[in-house]
Write an enzyme that holds these catalytic residues in place. Sequence first.
Site, PDB file in Angstrom:
ATOM      1  N   GLY A 165      33.118   2.809  -3.526  1.00  0.00           N
ATOM      2  CA  GLY A 165      32.833   1.374  -3.548  1.00  0.00           C
ATOM      3  C   GLY A 165      32.907   0.765  -2.156  1.00  0.00           C
ATOM      4  O   GLY A 165      33.306  -0.399  -1.987  1.00  0.00           O
ATOM      5  N   TYR A 178      38.185  -6.236 -18.576  1.00  0.00           N
ATOM      6  CA  TYR A 178      38.630  -5.953 -17.204  1.00  0.00           C
ATOM      7  C   TYR A 178      40.140  -5.692 -17.197  1.00  0.00           C
ATOM      8  O   TYR A 178      40.612  -4.705 -16.631  1.00  0.00           O
ATOM      9  CB  TYR A 178      38.286  -7.149 -16.321  1.00  0.00           C
ATOM     10  CG  TYR A 178      38.675  -7.024 -14.872  1.00  0.00           C
ATOM     11  CD1 TYR A 178      38.028  -6.138 -14.025  1.00  0.00           C
ATOM     12  CD2 TYR A 178      39.674  -7.840 -14.329  1.00  0.00           C
ATOM     13  CE1 TYR A 178      38.369  -6.053 -12.684  1.00  0.00           C
ATOM     14  CE2 TYR A 178      40.021  -7.748 -12.989  1.00  0.00           C
ATOM     15  CZ  TYR A 178      39.363  -6.857 -12.172  1.00  0.00           C
ATOM     16  OH  TYR A 178      39.699  -6.781 -10.847  1.00  0.00           O
TER      17      TYR A 178
HETATM   18  N1  SER Z   1      39.225 -11.183  -8.196  1.00  0.00           N
HETATM   19  C1  SER Z   1      39.121 -10.458  -9.427  1.00  0.00           C
HETATM   20  C2  SER Z   1      38.251 -11.169 -10.394  1.00  0.00           C
HETATM   21  O1  SER Z   1      38.188 -12.375 -10.319  1.00  0.00           O
HETATM   22  C3  SER Z   1      40.463 -10.280 -10.031  1.00  0.00           C
HETATM   23  O2  SER Z   1      40.941  -9.050  -9.781  1.00  0.00           O
HETATM   24  O3  SER Z   1      37.693 -10.539 -11.221  1.00  0.00           O
END
Ligand code: SER
Length: 320
Positions: free
Chosen positions: A8, A142
Amino acid sequence: MKKILITGAMGQLGSELTTILREQYGVDNVIGTDIRRPDEDSPLLAGPFEILNVLDAQNMADIVKKEKVDTIIHLAALLSATAEANPQLAWNINMGGLVNALEVARENNTQFFTPSSIGAFGPSTPKVATPQDTIQRPTTIYGVTKVSGELLCDYYFQKFGLDTRGVRFPGLIGYVTPPGGGTTDYAVDIYYDALKKGSYESYIDKGTFMDMMYMPDALDAIIQLMEADPSKLIHRNAFNISAMSFDPEMIAGEIRKHIKDFKMTYKVDPVRQGIADNWPDSIDYSAAIEEWGFKTRYNLETMTIDMLEKLRVKLSITDR
Ligand code: SER
């Protein structure tokens, strides 16, 4: 860390980390990888770069063996809002990529870093001064991948003795490469729009506090943790870290100190607002300080000065 592979590498974090690690560890000792090749004028091509899809475990293993890699920094993943729009893809990439990277690390006995996130917390987590060890029942895909990732990395340490380390990053703010598909991205976009248009329409509502950190501090944190004495690490995957906590009104107020007529309006996005509402307001990062000396240099005030200065140059803006 002597020979480092980054997945990445074209992302918000990876692009800056690749450059800083090359400065510190030698250009030829940091191999950037991503699913596609960067533009020919990209600084990433100033050193070794390989095209790598993290779902292609064989290719990953071949590169690690060929280059005699001793440290894998696995960053390739979908961020929270993109993940929520396609949960199956998010599971496949975030978990599939991690499983492959951990296996390659195990086979080659490398050091291993992968980031977790404030997204690893959920609605039943204490919202203020969120402890290092606490309830983690996230309600986003997530978050599910981040908690699973933390557990898997701890498992590889306990079961196989693999040197896995990680941090729970807050929102990361930088001027080099824009983030994509995160919930905290508003705190980057606001600086661009403040300079380009003098106004910003926020998709996160006023009063919504989230932890944030300026990119130079995030890069330092990775290096500090990876260089830390392993005998001092009680926790491993992953440490709470943060530099500041603010809501949209506070960052707007800080920008207004430099751009007097800056205007802020709101058009709340229910998806990203829903995600933010389930994350902590501010996390406690004393374990990171105690176990590996975590420290930061920037707060909201000094970050804003630096962001505006750097973006004025980047965007060639002279009238604001
Ligand atoms: N910055 C990330 C997001 O907003 C959080 O890990 O998905």
